[in-house]
Write a protein that holds these residues in place. Structure first.
Motif, PDB file in Angstrom:
ATOM      1  N   SER A  27       0.615  -1.228   0.046  1.00  0.00           N
ATOM      2  CA  SER A  27      -0.190  -0.110  -0.274  1.00  0.00           C
ATOM      3  C   SER A  27       0.984   1.124  -0.142  1.00  0.00           C
ATOM      4  CB  SER A  27      -0.861  -0.135   1.290  1.00  0.00           C
ATOM      5  OG  SER A  27      -0.375   0.190   2.443  1.00  0.00           O
ATOM      6  N   GLU A  28       0.012   2.357  -0.265  1.00  0.00           N
ATOM      7  CA  GLU A  28       0.848   3.444  -0.319  1.00  0.00           C
ATOM      8  C   GLU A  28       1.725   3.866   0.734  1.00  0.00           C
ATOM      9  OE1 GLU A  28      -1.921   6.107  -3.434  1.00  0.00           O
ATOM     10  OE2 GLU A  28       0.380   7.099  -3.260  1.00  0.00           O
ATOM     11  N   ALA A  29       0.703   3.703   2.086  1.00  0.00           N
ATOM     12  CA  ALA A  29       1.065   4.146   3.358  1.00  0.00           C
ATOM     13  C   ALA A  29       2.167   3.425   3.541  1.00  0.00           C
ATOM     14  CB  ALA A  29       0.007   3.800   4.242  1.00  0.00           C
TER      15      ALA A  29
ATOM     16  N   LYS B  51      -3.060  10.882  -1.670  1.00  0.00           N
ATOM     17  CA  LYS B  51      -4.167   9.836  -1.519  1.00  0.00           C
ATOM     18  C   LYS B  51      -3.318   9.950  -0.178  1.00  0.00           C
ATOM     19  CE  LYS B  51      -4.756   5.591  -2.592  1.00  0.00           C
ATOM     20  NZ  LYS B  51      -4.672   4.375  -3.165  1.00  0.00           N
ATOM     21  N   GLN B  52      -1.804   9.337   0.018  1.00  0.00           N
ATOM     22  CA  GLN B  52      -0.836   9.616   1.353  1.00  0.00           C
ATOM     23  C   GLN B  52      -1.401  10.742   2.010  1.00  0.00           C
ATOM     24  OE1 GLN B  52       2.877   9.777  -0.029  1.00  0.00           O
ATOM     25  NE2 GLN B  52       2.869   7.409  -0.455  1.00  0.00           N
TER      26      GLN B  52
ATOM     27  N   ILE C 249      -4.950   9.529   3.981  1.00  0.00           N
ATOM     28  CA  ILE C 249      -4.696   8.773   4.402  1.00  0.00           C
ATOM     29  C   ILE C 249      -4.728   9.120   6.329  1.00  0.00           C
ATOM     30  CG2 ILE C 249      -3.648   6.502   5.589  1.00  0.00           C
ATOM     31  CD1 ILE C 249      -3.249   6.091   2.232  1.00  0.00           C
TER      32      ILE C 249
ATOM     33  N   TYR D 286      -4.638   5.130  15.484  1.00  0.00           N
ATOM     34  CA  TYR D 286      -5.405   5.245  13.608  1.00  0.00           C
ATOM     35  C   TYR D 286      -3.848   5.651  12.910  1.00  0.00           C
ATOM     36  CZ  TYR D 286      -7.087   6.986   9.231  1.00  0.00           C
ATOM     37  OH  TYR D 286      -7.003   7.247   8.816  1.00  0.00           O
TER      38      TYR D 286
ATOM     39  N   THR E   5      -0.684   4.828  10.607  1.00  0.00           N
ATOM     40  CA  THR E   5      -0.927   5.429   9.502  1.00  0.00           C
ATOM     41  C   THR E   5       0.359   6.359   9.026  1.00  0.00           C
ATOM     42  OG1 THR E   5      -2.243   7.321  10.199  1.00  0.00           O
ATOM     43  CG2 THR E   5      -3.498   5.110   8.623  1.00  0.00           C
TER      44      THR E   5
END
Length: 536
Positions: free
Chosen positions: A2-4, A33-34, A37, A206, A210
């Motif tokens: 994933s990008e994260a 996008k990151q 998140i 969270y 992330t």
């Protein structure tokens, strides 16, 4: 992957690189996008910090009813403000030195522990101590959120993301008293602290999952002495603002000693910072004209806005007859106006890369809003004050996020936390001084107006302390006298605030239009201070 996760791998690869957060000194900015998140976790912590400053006020009468200690009531708020203000520079600087994520998580954990203990307090002394502990964590919440945003988003794009923070702040401003009042009435005042546990716990989990930012470690010693001296300065100033004219006279020995301590500690702080290898508040950042101007803007915005708006609920709940819940709802126009201009300014800044106009217009509109509020009287309707609040909110939206953006763009990435914490520190100090100074002014005008009407014995006034419920129980004729006195006091506050708003406008005129750094070439990532010198 994933990008994260990819961001985490990138951060790990850069962990031993230069302090810029990436090899070659180039910042490791995230993609849109990151960023989206990570953003919910940052917004949750911002909401947590803002709400906790606002929900307690509505619960204070119930707290006194359960725990007693009315003479120490103000310290439930003061202890929190004091410790959060003192620790703000520490979180900013240590985050720059050792990495943002560790300090951010530590701050959340301390805040949650303080919240749980505050809910369990069985005496006023215990509550004050636990609120101080809660403030130790709160100092890192807003600084951590804003500094992290500054580290993962290039300045050119930062405005549109900062607008989300502004919306959250306004929601907290309006929703805080509403939530605090409802929880206190429906459940218990203890739950205004317990409610932080699920919210803060969710934000903690969270962000741990992330938030992937490069870890940094420098070999220099921590500037503990500088931090302690700055804390002494802040403590002395806040105590002078809190006690002066209320607990002690302005010319009394305790107040004069505190002023002397503040002056001596400040002189010592300057001397220490000039020699420290890693100063807590590096003096070189003030060589940037824009940075120094934004610190002045932050101080006077705090002085004017937070100092004056403290007395609006009192006016609404007495003169306009609003309940605490309705009083919060009446602030909605200010929230809406602020949210609209904040989003607009963020989008336009991202598209054009230009920002100087926004704080100038913001300062001008804020001055107009404050000027309109000088006309508050017994006959002013709720819709008229709503218009005034909307105008003030329009100015706030153009100012608040731009001050942070310009300050962050004026320093190198390694000083991002310093820029963010300094802005919060100056704003908090301005607000503390404003509340104290305008509180004394309000009490003086209120008392003099009631003395002229021969009603000084009708209500108790002490340093701006005033009970709306007591006013409503007075005979109609006496009540009208009190209404006129409250309106007279509030008018005086806004007349005193108006010059501070004009100073904000004047300072904004001197801001330089320094190009906002973007994702592009290494040349674009050069120090904004060097760029500013070239522009000048």
């Amino acid at each position: 992957m994933s990008e994260a996760t990819g961001v985490g791998a990138q951060g790990a690869a850069n962990e031993d690189g230069p302090e810029g957060g990436a090899t070659g000194g180039k910042p490791a900015f995230l993609t849109h996008k990151q960023i989206m998140i990570v953003l919910p976790g940052l917004l949750m912590t911002m909401l947590l910090a803002m709400l906790d400053q606002l929900v307690v006020g509505t619960a204070l009468p119930r707290i006194v009813g359960d725990l007693g200690g009315v003479s120490h009531l103000s310290w439930v708020v003061t202890a929190y403000i004091l410790t959060s203000t003192i620790t703000t520079p520490f979180y900013g600087k240590l985050g720059d030195m050792y990495g943002r994520k560790k300090l951010f998580i530590f701050a959340i954990v301390v805040f949650l522990v303080g919240s749980a203990l505050s809910g369990l307090a069985s005496s006023m002394d215990m509550l004050i101590a636990f609120r101080a502990l809660q403030g130790l964590g709160a100092g890192g919440l807003i600084v951590g959120a804003m500094s992290t945003l500054g580290e993962i988003v290039p300045p050119r794009e930062r405005g549109k993301y900062m607008s989300y923070f502004m919306v959250v702040m306004m929601l907290a401003t309006v929703g805080g008293p509403l939530v605090g009042g409802w929880i206190t009435q429906a459940i218990s005042w203890r739950w205004i602290f317990y409610i932080n546990l699920p919210l803060g716990g969710a934000a903690l989990v969270y962000l741990m999952a992330t938030l992937k930012v490069p870890a940094r470690r420098v070999s220099h010693r921590i500037d503990y002495l500088g931090g302690i001296l700055l804390g002494v300065v802040a403590t002395a100033i806040i105590l002078v603002a809190t006690w002066g004219g209320t607990e002690y006279g302005w010319g009394s020995l305790p107040v004069l000693l505190l002023i002397a301590v503040a002056v001596l500690a400040f002189a010592g702080f300057i001397a220490v910072e000039r020699r420290a290898a890693e100063p807590m508040l590096p003096l070189h950042v003030f060589k940037s004209r824009n940075f120094s101007l934004t610190m002045g803007l932050a101080f006077f915005v705090g002085l004017g806005l937070f100092g004056a708006m403290t007395f609006i609920p009192l006016y609404q709940q007495t003169v306009q007859g609003a309940s605490p819940t309705v009083s919060g709802l009446l602030m909605t126009p200010m929230m809406v106006g602020s949210a609209v201009t904040s989003v607009l300014a963020g989008v336009l800044t991202t598209k054009t890369g230009r920002y100087k106009l926004f704080p100038i217009v913001g300062g001008a509109v804020m001055s107009v809003g404050m000027g309109l509020l000088t006309g508050l009287s017994v006959t002013t309707s709720r819709w008229e004050t709503g218009i005034d609040f909307a105008v003030l909110g329009l100015g706030m939206g153009l100012l608040m996020q731009m001050v942070s953006l310009i300050a962050q763009n004026s320093v190198e990435l390694k000083d991002m936390g310093v820029a963010t914490s300094a802005r919060m520190f100056f704003q908090q100090m301005g607000g503390s001084l404003g509340v104290a100074a305008f509180g004394a002014l309000f009490a003086s005008r209120l008392t003099s107006a009631m003395s002229a009407a021969g009603s000084t014995g009708s209500v108790r006034v002490s340093g701006g302390s005033f009970d709306p419920a007591q006013v409503m129980s007075l005979p109609p004729a006496v009540r009208q006298v009190v209404f006129h006195a409250v309106a007279h006091g509030v008018q005086g506050v806004f007349w005193a605030v108006l010059p501070a708003s004009i100073v904000v406008f004047i300072l904004a005129l001197f801001i330089k239009e320094v190009p906002l750094r973007g994702r592009g070439t290494p040349g674009e990532e050069a120090s904004a201070q060097q760029t500013e010198a070239l522009v000048g």
